[in-house]
Write an enzyme that holds these catalytic residues in place. Structure first.
Site, PDB file in Angstrom:
ATOM      1  N   HIS A  65     -10.921   4.619   7.149  1.00  0.00           N
ATOM      2  CA  HIS A  65      -9.461   4.682   7.004  1.00  0.00           C
ATOM      3  C   HIS A  65      -9.013   4.024   5.697  1.00  0.00           C
ATOM      4  CE1 HIS A  65      -5.225   4.752   8.036  1.00  0.00           C
ATOM      5  NE2 HIS A  65      -5.173   3.491   7.630  1.00  0.00           N
ATOM      6  N   HIS A  76      -1.041  -0.451  -0.953  1.00  0.00           N
ATOM      7  CA  HIS A  76      -2.147  -1.235  -0.415  1.00  0.00           C
ATOM      8  C   HIS A  76      -3.195  -1.622  -1.455  1.00  0.00           C
ATOM      9  CE1 HIS A  76      -0.385   1.362   2.738  1.00  0.00           C
ATOM     10  NE2 HIS A  76      -0.251   0.195   3.307  1.00  0.00           N
ATOM     11  N   HIS A 104      -4.998   6.034   4.088  1.00  0.00           N
ATOM     12  CA  HIS A 104      -4.243   4.789   4.004  1.00  0.00           C
ATOM     13  C   HIS A 104      -3.221   4.761   2.870  1.00  0.00           C
ATOM     14  CE1 HIS A 104      -3.465   0.839   5.566  1.00  0.00           C
ATOM     15  NE2 HIS A 104      -3.589   0.308   4.367  1.00  0.00           N
ATOM     16  N   ASP A 105      -3.630   4.900   1.616  1.00  0.00           N
ATOM     17  CA  ASP A 105      -2.670   4.912   0.511  1.00  0.00           C
ATOM     18  C   ASP A 105      -2.118   6.319   0.365  1.00  0.00           C
ATOM     19  OD1 ASP A 105      -2.952   2.234   0.060  1.00  0.00           O
ATOM     20  OD2 ASP A 105      -4.207   2.441  -1.704  1.00  0.00           O
ATOM     21  N   HIS A 106      -0.827   6.423   0.174  1.00  0.00           N
ATOM     22  CA  HIS A 106      -0.111   7.694   0.336  1.00  0.00           C
ATOM     23  C   HIS A 106      -0.010   8.516  -0.953  1.00  0.00           C
ATOM     24  CE1 HIS A 106       1.150   5.157   3.762  1.00  0.00           C
ATOM     25  NE2 HIS A 106       0.782   6.257   4.385  1.00  0.00           N
TER      26      HIS A 106
END
Length: 177
Positions: A65, A76, A104-106
């Site tokens: 993730h 993040h 996780h990071d968009h």
């Protein structure tokens, strides 16, 4: 890593001081076995180390993730525990045919360090803008749009396309071995 994040303005002095009291940073030349035993999850790391070291697969795909490396800013970023504990295993036991996939990071991002490719596809549920375009490991990215990645592989090549919400492909990369 903690000092690096502080130097890059990714955390304030108070947070840095608290983290330094609670976590030790391993020297870069610490052997894999010592890193595994001092980690928070030695059984999982030992398993992944053994699996990668003995793999005869054309491609070794490791999926998690959280990103190991992330060029996002204001979000993040790198995951210090994965950089310390997993990254050396990916580099030493996995090799050039090993890829790490995360979310996780968009944004959509492709990072590469020491021959390992790291693909981050977190733009499916939310968008983000903010990328450190000078990150030493950053190969390609797309920000500010919803999107996903398409991967196709043969025994000698693995191709990746970033596809965004207007159906365009702003980034493509092919790994050949």
């Amino acid at each position: 890593m903690i000092h690096d994040h502080y130097a890059r303005g990714m955390m304030n002095k108070g947070k840095r001081d608290v983290l330094l009291k609670q976590f030790k940073e391993e020297p870069k030349d610490t052997p894999i076995e010592a890193r595994i035993q001092s980690s928070g999850d030695p059984e999982q790391l030992a398993w992944i180390n053994e699996t990668l070291a003995t793999s005869k697969a054309d491609w070794n795909l490791v999926i998690g993730h959280f990103p190991v490396y992330s060029a996002t800013t204001g979000e993040h970023g790198d995951t210090a525990s994965l950089v310390a504990d997993l990254m050396p295993i990916l580099e030493e036991s996995g090799g050039a045919n090993t890829l790490y996939f995360s979310g996780h990071d968009h944004i959509l991002q492709h990072n590469q360090k020491s021959g390992v490719n790291y693909f981050g596809s977190g733009a499916g549920a939310r968008t983000h803008t903010g990328v450190n375009k000078n990150a030493e490991y950053l190969m390609g990215y797309h920000q500010g749009s919803y999107g996903f990645m398409v991967h196709s592989a043969s025994t000698s090549e693995l191709a990746t396309d970033f596809v965004i919400d207007d159906e365009s492909v702003p980034y493509s990369y092919t790994i050949s071995k």
